[in-house]
Design an enzyme around this catalytic site. Structure first.
Site, mmCIF file in Angstrom:
data_model
loop_
_atom_site.group_PDB
_atom_site.id
_atom_site.type_symbol
_atom_site.label_atom_id
_atom_site.label_comp_id
_atom_site.label_asym_id
_atom_site.label_seq_id
_atom_site.Cartn_x
_atom_site.Cartn_y
_atom_site.Cartn_z
ATOM 1 C CG ASP A 158 41.050 16.816 23.817
ATOM 2 O OD1 ASP A 158 40.701 16.392 22.700
ATOM 3 O OD2 ASP A 158 42.013 17.580 23.991
ATOM 4 C CG ASP A 181 49.502 11.957 18.923
ATOM 5 O OD1 ASP A 181 48.938 12.609 18.024
ATOM 6 O OD2 ASP A 181 48.881 11.297 19.778
#
Length: 244
Positions: free
Chosen positions: A129, A8
């Site tokens: 998500d 990330d």
């Protein structure tokens, strides 16, 4: 079954967030290219990358870091975060990405995803998500009223390479994957599903290899790998053994 190590990116560095909160970022490696190479050297076969700044900004922000990753590893790389147009997708694929993950745009403009699948077959994944069973967008900052399965079904038959399903309520806190909702999604669509959010220990890897979970394409691991809670050699050996 593929175990995808995660990088990330925030401000050019390799970080992990807790519960998707940009204020709760832990820097694990200031050199994303070196981290990508380390994962390859450990035996991983894919890499999952998210441009966190990009997800919030709605455009690619950590492009230089992604390019460094692509130069550093021979492994296929999938990237999500801020990719919202066909031109964006094409640019990233030309840079050497193997797969582009579309999240917010899949909610806002499903037709664009379907068009992208036609233009770039096998190269488009959808990132779903979810928080409390509803789809979140704009870097998880905004909730929608859309259900997870409801969104996934919009892309049935479109040629989506995979759905990456993240349970935000578990992301980065090492509580284990939400197997119930993940397997429910995998049962509801024929698109391959990759589990994300909460992978905590080698027990999750074992759970992933049980018969009912074999339908999953794989799982993404971030914090558990960085914190040493999952030993790469042990995890990859288990997966290899399960392949027979």
């Amino acid at each position: 079954m593929i175990l995808f190590p995660a990088i990330d990116l925030k401000d050019g560095q390799c970080v992990r967030l807790k519960l998707g909160d940009m204020e709760q970022a832990t820097v694990y490696n200031p050199d994303p290219g070196a981290q990508a190479k380390a994962f390859e050297d450990q035996g991983f076969e894919w890499l999952h990358v998210v441009d966190l700044n990009g997800a919030f900004a709605g455009e690619s922000v950590n492009g230089a870091a992604v390019d460094a990753i692509l130069k550093a590893t021979k492994n296929p790389v999938q990237l999500g975060g801020g990719i919202r147009s066909l031109a964006h997708i094409e640019t990233w694929l030309q840079h050497g990405l193997s797969r582009v993950i579309l999240g917010t745009v899949a909610v806002r403009d499903p037709a664009l995803v379907i068009e992208a699948c036609k233009l770039f077959p096998g190269k488009i994944a959808v990132g779903i998500d979810a928080k409390g069973g509803k789809v979140a967008v704009e870097g998880w900052a905004e909730a929608s009223e859309l259900g997870v399965v409801e969104l996934a079904k919009k892309f049935e038959g479109a040629g989506v390479a995979a759905i990456i399903y993240t349970d935000i309520d578990r992301d980065g806190i090492l509580t284990g994957i939400n197997w119930e909702s993940t397997l429910e999604l995998a049962d509801a669509v024929s698109i391959p599903v990759i589990a994300s959010g909460g992978l905590a220990s080698i027990e999750d890897i074992r759970r992933m290899l049980e018969p009912d979970a074999r339908k999953l394409e794989g799982a993404i691991s971030g914090r558990a790998l960085y914190d040493g809670r999952i030993d790469p050699a042990e995890a990859l050996a288990l997966i290899q053994a399960a392949k027979g």
